[in-house]
Design a protein around this motif. Structure first.
Motif, PDB file in Angstrom:
ATOM      1  N   MET A 165       0.823  -1.157   0.000  1.00  0.00           N
ATOM      2  CA  MET A 165       0.000   0.000   0.000  1.00  0.00           C
ATOM      3  C   MET A 165       0.877   1.234   0.000  1.00  0.00           C
ATOM      4  SD  MET A 165      -3.351  -0.872   1.420  1.00  0.00           S
ATOM      5  CE  MET A 165      -4.444  -0.221   0.790  1.00  0.00           C
ATOM      6  N   SER A 166       0.342   2.225  -0.572  1.00  0.00           N
ATOM      7  CA  SER A 166       1.090   3.478  -0.602  1.00  0.00           C
ATOM      8  C   SER A 166       0.708   4.302   0.617  1.00  0.00           C
ATOM      9  CB  SER A 166       0.797   4.240  -1.883  1.00  0.00           C
ATOM     10  OG  SER A 166      -0.549   4.629  -1.917  1.00  0.00           O
ATOM     11  N   GLU A 167       1.598   5.256   0.919  1.00  0.00           N
ATOM     12  CA  GLU A 167       1.372   6.056   2.107  1.00  0.00           C
ATOM     13  C   GLU A 167       0.516   7.270   1.831  1.00  0.00           C
ATOM     14  OE1 GLU A 167       4.913   6.916   4.211  1.00  0.00           O
ATOM     15  OE2 GLU A 167       5.628   4.883   4.051  1.00  0.00           O
ATOM     16  N   ARG A 168       0.259   7.574   0.609  1.00  0.00           N
ATOM     17  CA  ARG A 168      -0.570   8.727   0.343  1.00  0.00           C
ATOM     18  C   ARG A 168      -2.017   8.283   0.160  1.00  0.00           C
ATOM     19  NH1 ARG A 168      -0.552  10.041  -5.655  1.00  0.00           N
ATOM     20  NH2 ARG A 168       0.090   8.062  -6.494  1.00  0.00           N
ATOM     21  N   ALA A 169      -2.944   9.116   0.431  1.00  0.00           N
ATOM     22  CA  ALA A 169      -4.360   8.822   0.343  1.00  0.00           C
ATOM     23  C   ALA A 169      -4.810   8.888  -1.104  1.00  0.00           C
ATOM     24  CB  ALA A 169      -5.152   9.813   1.184  1.00  0.00           C
ATOM     25  N   LEU A 170      -5.741   8.027  -1.433  1.00  0.00           N
ATOM     26  CA  LEU A 170      -6.296   8.027  -2.777  1.00  0.00           C
ATOM     27  C   LEU A 170      -7.329   9.133  -2.897  1.00  0.00           C
ATOM     28  CD1 LEU A 170      -6.961   4.226  -3.374  1.00  0.00           C
ATOM     29  CD2 LEU A 170      -5.190   5.624  -4.406  1.00  0.00           C
ATOM     30  N   SER A 171      -7.381   9.651  -4.035  1.00  0.00           N
ATOM     31  CA  SER A 171      -8.402  10.676  -4.246  1.00  0.00           C
ATOM     32  C   SER A 171      -9.755   9.983  -4.389  1.00  0.00           C
ATOM     33  CB  SER A 171      -8.079  11.490  -5.487  1.00  0.00           C
ATOM     34  OG  SER A 171      -8.233  10.674  -6.640  1.00  0.00           O
ATOM     35  N   GLU A 172     -10.789  10.752  -4.253  1.00  0.00           N
ATOM     36  CA  GLU A 172     -12.140  10.185  -4.323  1.00  0.00           C
ATOM     37  C   GLU A 172     -12.403   9.618  -5.708  1.00  0.00           C
ATOM     38  OE1 GLU A 172     -16.777  11.574  -3.796  1.00  0.00           O
ATOM     39  OE2 GLU A 172     -15.193  12.910  -3.097  1.00  0.00           O
ATOM     40  N   ALA A 173     -11.957  10.269  -6.722  1.00  0.00           N
ATOM     41  CA  ALA A 173     -12.172   9.804  -8.090  1.00  0.00           C
ATOM     42  C   ALA A 173     -11.442   8.491  -8.331  1.00  0.00           C
ATOM     43  CB  ALA A 173     -11.707  10.872  -9.069  1.00  0.00           C
ATOM     44  N   ALA A 174     -10.216   8.376  -7.800  1.00  0.00           N
ATOM     45  CA  ALA A 174      -9.442   7.143  -7.972  1.00  0.00           C
ATOM     46  C   ALA A 174     -10.120   5.995  -7.244  1.00  0.00           C
ATOM     47  CB  ALA A 174      -8.030   7.356  -7.479  1.00  0.00           C
ATOM     48  N   MET A 175     -10.679   6.263  -6.065  1.00  0.00           N
ATOM     49  CA  MET A 175     -11.356   5.238  -5.295  1.00  0.00           C
ATOM     50  C   MET A 175     -12.615   4.766  -6.025  1.00  0.00           C
ATOM     51  SD  MET A 175     -12.577   5.150  -1.316  1.00  0.00           S
ATOM     52  CE  MET A 175     -11.715   6.621  -1.012  1.00  0.00           C
ATOM     53  N   LEU A 176     -13.386   5.675  -6.571  1.00  0.00           N
ATOM     54  CA  LEU A 176     -14.592   5.306  -7.303  1.00  0.00           C
ATOM     55  C   LEU A 176     -14.260   4.539  -8.567  1.00  0.00           C
ATOM     56  CD1 LEU A 176     -16.811   8.492  -6.857  1.00  0.00           C
ATOM     57  CD2 LEU A 176     -17.087   6.261  -5.781  1.00  0.00           C
ATOM     58  N   THR A 177     -13.187   4.892  -9.207  1.00  0.00           N
ATOM     59  CA  THR A 177     -12.756   4.189 -10.407  1.00  0.00           C
ATOM     60  C   THR A 177     -12.347   2.764 -10.070  1.00  0.00           C
ATOM     61  OG1 THR A 177     -11.979   6.276 -11.342  1.00  0.00           O
ATOM     62  CG2 THR A 177     -11.174   4.270 -12.368  1.00  0.00           C
ATOM     63  N   SER A 178     -11.652   2.589  -8.959  1.00  0.00           N
ATOM     64  CA  SER A 178     -11.233   1.238  -8.577  1.00  0.00           C
ATOM     65  C   SER A 178     -12.425   0.384  -8.169  1.00  0.00           C
ATOM     66  CB  SER A 178     -10.202   1.291  -7.461  1.00  0.00           C
ATOM     67  OG  SER A 178     -10.791   1.794  -6.281  1.00  0.00           O
ATOM     68  N   LEU A 179     -13.462   0.982  -7.619  1.00  0.00           N
ATOM     69  CA  LEU A 179     -14.663   0.223  -7.267  1.00  0.00           C
ATOM     70  C   LEU A 179     -15.448  -0.191  -8.502  1.00  0.00           C
ATOM     71  CD1 LEU A 179     -16.013   2.073  -4.118  1.00  0.00           C
ATOM     72  CD2 LEU A 179     -14.937  -0.165  -4.240  1.00  0.00           C
ATOM     73  N   ARG A 180     -15.416   0.604  -9.517  1.00  0.00           N
ATOM     74  CA  ARG A 180     -16.155   0.293 -10.735  1.00  0.00           C
ATOM     75  C   ARG A 180     -15.501  -0.869 -11.500  1.00  0.00           C
ATOM     76  NH1 ARG A 180     -16.749   6.292 -11.755  1.00  0.00           N
ATOM     77  NH2 ARG A 180     -18.672   6.757 -10.676  1.00  0.00           N
ATOM     78  N   ASP A 181     -14.314  -1.220 -11.158  1.00  0.00           N
ATOM     79  CA  ASP A 181     -13.643  -2.317 -11.838  1.00  0.00           C
ATOM     80  C   ASP A 181     -14.249  -3.680 -11.466  1.00  0.00           C
ATOM     81  OD1 ASP A 181     -11.968  -0.616 -13.131  1.00  0.00           O
ATOM     82  OD2 ASP A 181     -10.296  -0.875 -11.739  1.00  0.00           O
ATOM     83  N   ILE A 182     -14.955  -3.740 -10.374  1.00  0.00           N
ATOM     84  CA  ILE A 182     -15.558  -5.007  -9.942  1.00  0.00           C
ATOM     85  C   ILE A 182     -16.855  -5.185 -10.736  1.00  0.00           C
ATOM     86  CG2 ILE A 182     -16.543  -6.281  -8.027  1.00  0.00           C
ATOM     87  CD1 ILE A 182     -14.784  -4.609  -6.162  1.00  0.00           C
ATOM     88  N   HIS A 183     -16.882  -6.212 -11.543  1.00  0.00           N
ATOM     89  CA  HIS A 183     -18.063  -6.478 -12.370  1.00  0.00           C
ATOM     90  C   HIS A 183     -18.583  -7.869 -12.051  1.00  0.00           C
ATOM     91  CE1 HIS A 183     -17.574  -2.927 -14.848  1.00  0.00           C
ATOM     92  NE2 HIS A 183     -16.290  -3.214 -14.966  1.00  0.00           N
ATOM     93  N   LEU A 184     -19.866  -7.957 -11.795  1.00  0.00           N
ATOM     94  CA  LEU A 184     -20.510  -9.244 -11.625  1.00  0.00           C
ATOM     95  C   LEU A 184     -21.098  -9.663 -12.967  1.00  0.00           C
ATOM     96  CD1 LEU A 184     -22.357  -8.683  -8.238  1.00  0.00           C
ATOM     97  CD2 LEU A 184     -20.242  -9.918  -8.637  1.00  0.00           C
ATOM     98  N   PRO A 185     -21.153 -10.947 -13.236  1.00  0.00           N
ATOM     99  CA  PRO A 185     -21.708 -11.377 -14.521  1.00  0.00           C
ATOM    100  C   PRO A 185     -23.180 -10.977 -14.622  1.00  0.00           C
ATOM    101  CG  PRO A 185     -21.260 -13.260 -13.110  1.00  0.00           C
ATOM    102  CD  PRO A 185     -20.720 -12.056 -12.417  1.00  0.00           C
ATOM    103  N   ALA A 186     -23.612 -10.648 -15.809  1.00  0.00           N
ATOM    104  CA  ALA A 186     -24.994 -10.217 -16.031  1.00  0.00           C
ATOM    105  C   ALA A 186     -25.970 -11.369 -15.808  1.00  0.00           C
ATOM    106  CB  ALA A 186     -25.140  -9.655 -17.426  1.00  0.00           C
TER     107      ALA A 186
END
Length: 123
Positions: free
Chosen positions: A1-22
């Motif tokens: 892990m990095s020591e700097r905080a993630l920006s809100e946009a980066a966090m939302l982008t990383s959450l959108r990477d999780i895809h469940l099958p349709a």
């Protein structure tokens, strides 16, 4: 892990990477089969519970000894002798044990009048 905080946009982008099958393999047909199977299982369980609750658990009424002896009047002699021996064995085993010794004696065994007298003592 990095020591700097993630920006809100980066966090939302990383959450959108999780895809469940349709849809799952088998699609709607598989879901329909599961639904029908579960409904059938539920119906069987309900039917079994209703059957168990609706059964009457009454014991059949046994006729009295006097009524059973009176019903023997219509039987032939051999069947009557057997029935009287069964009654005697069920209700007075010590008298039956005493008479049992003469059951297979030559000359016909225990007389019908003797058996009737023994059972009459019980009534």
């Amino acid at each position: 892990m990095s020591e700097r905080a993630l920006s809100e946009a980066a966090m939302l982008t990383s959450l959108r990477d999780i895809h469940l099958p349709a849809s799952a393999p088998g699609g709607g047909l598989a879901e329909l089969c599961v639904a029908v199977g579960l409904a059938a299982l539920g119906a069987l369980l309900v039917a079994a519970a209703l059957r168990a609750l609706s059964l009457r658990r009454t014991r059949p009424v046994q006729p009295s000894l006097r009524a059973r002896v009176a019903a023997l009047d219509t039987l032939p002699e051999a069947a009557r002798r057997t029935a009287l021996l069964h009654l005697l064995r069920a209700h007075a085993p010590e008298r039956y044990a005493h008479l049992r010794e003469g059951l297979y004696a030559p000359g016909g065994g225990v007389a019908l009048a003797t058996l009737e007298a023994e059972v009459a003592r019980l009534v």
